[in-house]
Design a protein around this motif. Structure first.
Motif, PDB file in Angstrom:
ATOM      1  N   LYS A   1      -5.748  -7.674   0.711  1.00  0.00           N
ATOM      2  CA  LYS A   1      -4.048  -7.736   0.574  1.00  0.00           C
ATOM      3  C   LYS A   1      -4.177  -8.803  -0.908  1.00  0.00           C
ATOM      4  CE  LYS A   1       0.644  -8.073   1.208  1.00  0.00           C
ATOM      5  NZ  LYS A   1       1.045  -9.020   0.456  1.00  0.00           N
ATOM      6  N   LEU A   2      -3.781  -8.279  -2.076  1.00  0.00           N
ATOM      7  CA  LEU A   2      -2.927  -9.175  -2.979  1.00  0.00           C
ATOM      8  C   LEU A   2      -1.462  -8.855  -2.640  1.00  0.00           C
ATOM      9  CD1 LEU A   2      -3.894 -11.393  -4.639  1.00  0.00           C
ATOM     10  CD2 LEU A   2      -4.866 -10.026  -6.931  1.00  0.00           C
TER      11      LEU A   2
ATOM     12  N   GLU B   1      -8.656  -2.967 -14.294  1.00  0.00           N
ATOM     13  CA  GLU B   1      -8.889  -4.292 -14.963  1.00  0.00           C
ATOM     14  C   GLU B   1      -7.523  -4.742 -15.856  1.00  0.00           C
ATOM     15  OE1 GLU B   1     -13.364  -6.376 -14.686  1.00  0.00           O
ATOM     16  OE2 GLU B   1     -12.708  -5.237 -16.734  1.00  0.00           O
ATOM     17  N   VAL B   2      -7.436  -3.737 -16.794  1.00  0.00           N
ATOM     18  CA  VAL B   2      -5.764  -4.227 -17.081  1.00  0.00           C
ATOM     19  C   VAL B   2      -4.302  -3.688 -16.395  1.00  0.00           C
ATOM     20  CG1 VAL B   2      -4.930  -3.275 -19.651  1.00  0.00           C
ATOM     21  CG2 VAL B   2      -6.956  -3.581 -19.662  1.00  0.00           C
ATOM     22  N   LYS B   3      -4.358  -2.314 -15.866  1.00  0.00           N
ATOM     23  CA  LYS B   3      -3.698  -2.077 -15.093  1.00  0.00           C
ATOM     24  C   LYS B   3      -3.439  -2.402 -13.815  1.00  0.00           C
ATOM     25  CE  LYS B   3      -1.904   0.887 -19.144  1.00  0.00           C
ATOM     26  NZ  LYS B   3      -1.258   2.200 -18.750  1.00  0.00           N
ATOM     27  N   CYS B   4      -4.101  -2.815 -13.463  1.00  0.00           N
ATOM     28  CA  CYS B   4      -4.223  -2.425 -10.928  1.00  0.00           C
ATOM     29  C   CYS B   4      -4.970  -3.761 -10.697  1.00  0.00           C
ATOM     30  CB  CYS B   4      -4.978  -1.662 -10.639  1.00  0.00           C
ATOM     31  SG  CYS B   4      -5.241  -0.174 -11.436  1.00  0.00           S
ATOM     32  N   THR B   5      -5.641  -4.684 -11.293  1.00  0.00           N
ATOM     33  CA  THR B   5      -6.161  -6.230 -10.744  1.00  0.00           C
ATOM     34  C   THR B   5      -5.173  -7.186 -10.091  1.00  0.00           C
ATOM     35  OG1 THR B   5      -7.967  -6.371 -13.412  1.00  0.00           O
ATOM     36  CG2 THR B   5      -8.473  -5.032 -11.255  1.00  0.00           C
ATOM     37  N   SER B   6      -3.878  -7.433 -11.174  1.00  0.00           N
ATOM     38  CA  SER B   6      -3.240  -7.717 -10.688  1.00  0.00           C
ATOM     39  C   SER B   6      -2.707  -7.531  -9.192  1.00  0.00           C
ATOM     40  CB  SER B   6      -2.047  -7.839 -12.198  1.00  0.00           C
ATOM     41  OG  SER B   6      -1.603  -7.174 -12.160  1.00  0.00           O
ATOM     42  N   CYS B   7      -2.109  -6.689  -9.056  1.00  0.00           N
ATOM     43  CA  CYS B   7      -2.158  -6.564  -8.200  1.00  0.00           C
ATOM     44  C   CYS B   7      -2.702  -5.894  -6.896  1.00  0.00           C
ATOM     45  CB  CYS B   7      -0.900  -5.354  -8.198  1.00  0.00           C
ATOM     46  SG  CYS B   7       0.514  -6.040  -8.176  1.00  0.00           S
TER      47      CYS B   7
ATOM     48  N   LEU C   1       3.029   5.121   3.110  1.00  0.00           N
ATOM     49  CA  LEU C   1       4.073   4.318   1.955  1.00  0.00           C
ATOM     50  C   LEU C   1       4.951   3.310   2.087  1.00  0.00           C
ATOM     51  CD1 LEU C   1       3.087   6.851  -1.486  1.00  0.00           C
ATOM     52  CD2 LEU C   1       1.439   4.788  -0.309  1.00  0.00           C
ATOM     53  N   GLN C   2       6.105   4.404   2.832  1.00  0.00           N
ATOM     54  CA  GLN C   2       6.888   3.458   3.059  1.00  0.00           C
ATOM     55  C   GLN C   2       6.342   1.800   4.230  1.00  0.00           C
ATOM     56  OE1 GLN C   2       9.727   6.083   4.856  1.00  0.00           O
ATOM     57  NE2 GLN C   2       9.868   7.385   3.294  1.00  0.00           N
ATOM     58  N   ALA C   3       5.645   2.572   5.130  1.00  0.00           N
ATOM     59  CA  ALA C   3       5.545   1.080   5.966  1.00  0.00           C
ATOM     60  C   ALA C   3       5.155   0.117   5.304  1.00  0.00           C
ATOM     61  CB  ALA C   3       4.819   1.375   7.596  1.00  0.00           C
ATOM     62  N   GLN C   4       4.077   0.457   4.180  1.00  0.00           N
ATOM     63  CA  GLN C   4       2.961  -0.728   3.661  1.00  0.00           C
ATOM     64  C   GLN C   4       3.919  -1.002   2.715  1.00  0.00           C
ATOM     65  OE1 GLN C   4      -0.408  -0.653   3.564  1.00  0.00           O
ATOM     66  NE2 GLN C   4       0.085  -2.197   2.643  1.00  0.00           N
ATOM     67  N   LEU C   5       5.062  -0.299   2.153  1.00  0.00           N
ATOM     68  CA  LEU C   5       5.981  -1.003   0.964  1.00  0.00           C
ATOM     69  C   LEU C   5       7.156  -2.220   2.116  1.00  0.00           C
ATOM     70  CD1 LEU C   5       7.683  -1.050  -1.662  1.00  0.00           C
ATOM     71  CD2 LEU C   5       9.198   0.199  -0.509  1.00  0.00           C
ATOM     72  N   GLU C   6       6.664  -2.305   3.653  1.00  0.00           N
ATOM     73  CA  GLU C   6       7.568  -3.287   3.712  1.00  0.00           C
ATOM     74  C   GLU C   6       6.518  -4.896   4.086  1.00  0.00           C
ATOM     75  OE1 GLU C   6       9.429  -1.494   7.736  1.00  0.00           O
ATOM     76  OE2 GLU C   6      10.266  -0.392   6.728  1.00  0.00           O
ATOM     77  N   LEU C   7       5.066  -4.128   4.425  1.00  0.00           N
ATOM     78  CA  LEU C   7       4.576  -5.934   4.666  1.00  0.00           C
ATOM     79  C   LEU C   7       4.307  -5.832   2.948  1.00  0.00           C
ATOM     80  CD1 LEU C   7       1.618  -3.852   6.257  1.00  0.00           C
ATOM     81  CD2 LEU C   7       3.162  -4.750   6.667  1.00  0.00           C
ATOM     82  N   CYS C   8       4.640  -4.849   1.698  1.00  0.00           N
ATOM     83  CA  CYS C   8       4.326  -5.713   0.179  1.00  0.00           C
ATOM     84  C   CYS C   8       5.129  -6.439   0.141  1.00  0.00           C
ATOM     85  CB  CYS C   8       3.022  -4.870  -0.592  1.00  0.00           C
ATOM     86  SG  CYS C   8       1.327  -3.903   0.846  1.00  0.00           S
ATOM     87  N   LEU C   9       6.790  -5.738   0.078  1.00  0.00           N
ATOM     88  CA  LEU C   9       7.860  -5.828  -0.290  1.00  0.00           C
ATOM     89  C   LEU C   9       7.678  -5.519  -1.703  1.00  0.00           C
ATOM     90  CD1 LEU C   9       7.843  -9.186   1.691  1.00  0.00           C
ATOM     91  CD2 LEU C   9       8.925  -6.731   2.104  1.00  0.00           C
TER      92      LEU C   9
ATOM     93  N   PRO D   1      -2.273  -3.518  -1.267  1.00  0.00           N
ATOM     94  CA  PRO D   1      -3.157  -3.781  -0.510  1.00  0.00           C
ATOM     95  C   PRO D   1      -4.701  -3.030  -1.126  1.00  0.00           C
ATOM     96  CG  PRO D   1      -2.270  -2.062  -0.822  1.00  0.00           C
ATOM     97  CD  PRO D   1      -1.266  -1.668  -0.999  1.00  0.00           C
ATOM     98  N   GLY D   2      -5.250  -4.139  -0.446  1.00  0.00           N
ATOM     99  CA  GLY D   2      -7.142  -3.398  -0.908  1.00  0.00           C
ATOM    100  C   GLY D   2      -7.454  -2.419  -1.317  1.00  0.00           C
ATOM    101  N   TRP D   3      -8.294  -2.334  -1.604  1.00  0.00           N
ATOM    102  CA  TRP D   3      -9.196  -0.488  -1.985  1.00  0.00           C
ATOM    103  C   TRP D   3     -10.080  -0.080  -1.519  1.00  0.00           C
ATOM    104  CZ3 TRP D   3      -9.048  -0.520  -8.115  1.00  0.00           C
ATOM    105  CH2 TRP D   3      -7.370  -0.377  -8.567  1.00  0.00           C
ATOM    106  N   LYS D   4     -10.446  -1.410  -0.574  1.00  0.00           N
ATOM    107  CA  LYS D   4     -11.693  -1.489  -0.130  1.00  0.00           C
ATOM    108  C   LYS D   4     -12.217   0.285   1.484  1.00  0.00           C
ATOM    109  CE  LYS D   4     -16.042  -1.506   0.896  1.00  0.00           C
ATOM    110  NZ  LYS D   4     -17.628  -1.190  -0.106  1.00  0.00           N
ATOM    111  N   GLY D   5     -12.172   0.752   1.580  1.00  0.00           N
ATOM    112  CA  GLY D   5     -12.318   2.437   1.473  1.00  0.00           C
ATOM    113  C   GLY D   5     -11.186   3.325   1.987  1.00  0.00           C
ATOM    114  N   VAL D   6      -9.949   2.897   0.572  1.00  0.00           N
ATOM    115  CA  VAL D   6      -8.964   3.900   0.208  1.00  0.00           C
ATOM    116  C   VAL D   6      -9.959   5.077   0.074  1.00  0.00           C
ATOM    117  CG1 VAL D   6      -9.359   4.079  -2.549  1.00  0.00           C
ATOM    118  CG2 VAL D   6      -6.936   4.764  -0.717  1.00  0.00           C
ATOM    119  N   THR D   7     -10.868   5.202  -0.589  1.00  0.00           N
ATOM    120  CA  THR D   7     -11.464   6.888  -0.231  1.00  0.00           C
ATOM    121  C   THR D   7     -11.899   7.612   0.304  1.00  0.00           C
ATOM    122  OG1 THR D   7     -14.143   6.076  -1.433  1.00  0.00           O
ATOM    123  CG2 THR D   7     -12.049   6.588  -2.965  1.00  0.00           C
TER     124      THR D   7
END
Length: 158
Positions: free
Chosen positions: A88-89, A75-81, A123-131, A92-98
């Motif tokens: 996606k905020l 809540e302090v360090k992660c949920t702003s993004c 991660l590089q491909a994800q960066l292209e989506l999230c910017l 990316p969303g966390w559902k299913g990451v584990t």
């Protein structure tokens, strides 16, 4: 005349106080320490990532107290993004990451994101989506482990 003098003095004060010198209390989380980059960059393992975690022991059942600490840290360090859903905020969303990533990969990424983003093609491909690159939030080992437990809880581990 007095106003001009005061404005000049104020501007001079701002100029001097905004120098390049850093105080000893400043922390730079952008560069990982030597222990965080234990793996050689050329030996990137997509199941492990880059960092000090080669294995992470998880209990068969959820540690609820640890997951609660992880929620508070998130809540302090992660949920702003990041959202707990698959939506996606900023990131990316966390559902299913584990289910998609190993525990050691998750721990290495949340404690050592920059070298992993530089090496991991997904991660590089994800960066292209999230910017936006995920910043190093400076999580301690305990905080990172609790966030991982919260992610497990979010993914339905009981």
């Amino acid at each position: 005349m007095k106003k001009l003098f005061l404005a000049t003095m104020f501007a001079l004060f701002l100029f001097v106080s905004c120098g390049k010198e850093k105080s000893n209390t400043d922390q730079d989380f952008s560069t990982p320490s030597a222990t965080e980059t234990a793996a050689e960059p050329d030996s990137y393992d997509p199941n492990r990532g880059l960092g000090k975690y080669s294995t992470v022991e998880l209990g068969a059942s959820l540690d609820k107290a640890l997951a609660e600490k992880g929620l508070k840290t998130a809540e302090v360090k992660c949920t702003s993004c990041h959202k707990a859903t698959d939506e996606k905020l900023v990131g990316p969303g966390w559902k299913g990451v584990t289910g998609r990533r190993t525990p050691q990969w998750i721990m290495n990424f949340i404690t050592n994101p920059d070298p992993m983003i530089d090496k991991d093609p997904e991660l590089q491909a994800q960066l292209e989506l999230c910017l936006i690159r995920m910043p190093n939030q400076g999580l301690t080992d305990d905080e990172a482990r609790s966030v991982l437990e919260y992610m497990r809880q979010n993914d339905g581990v009981k």
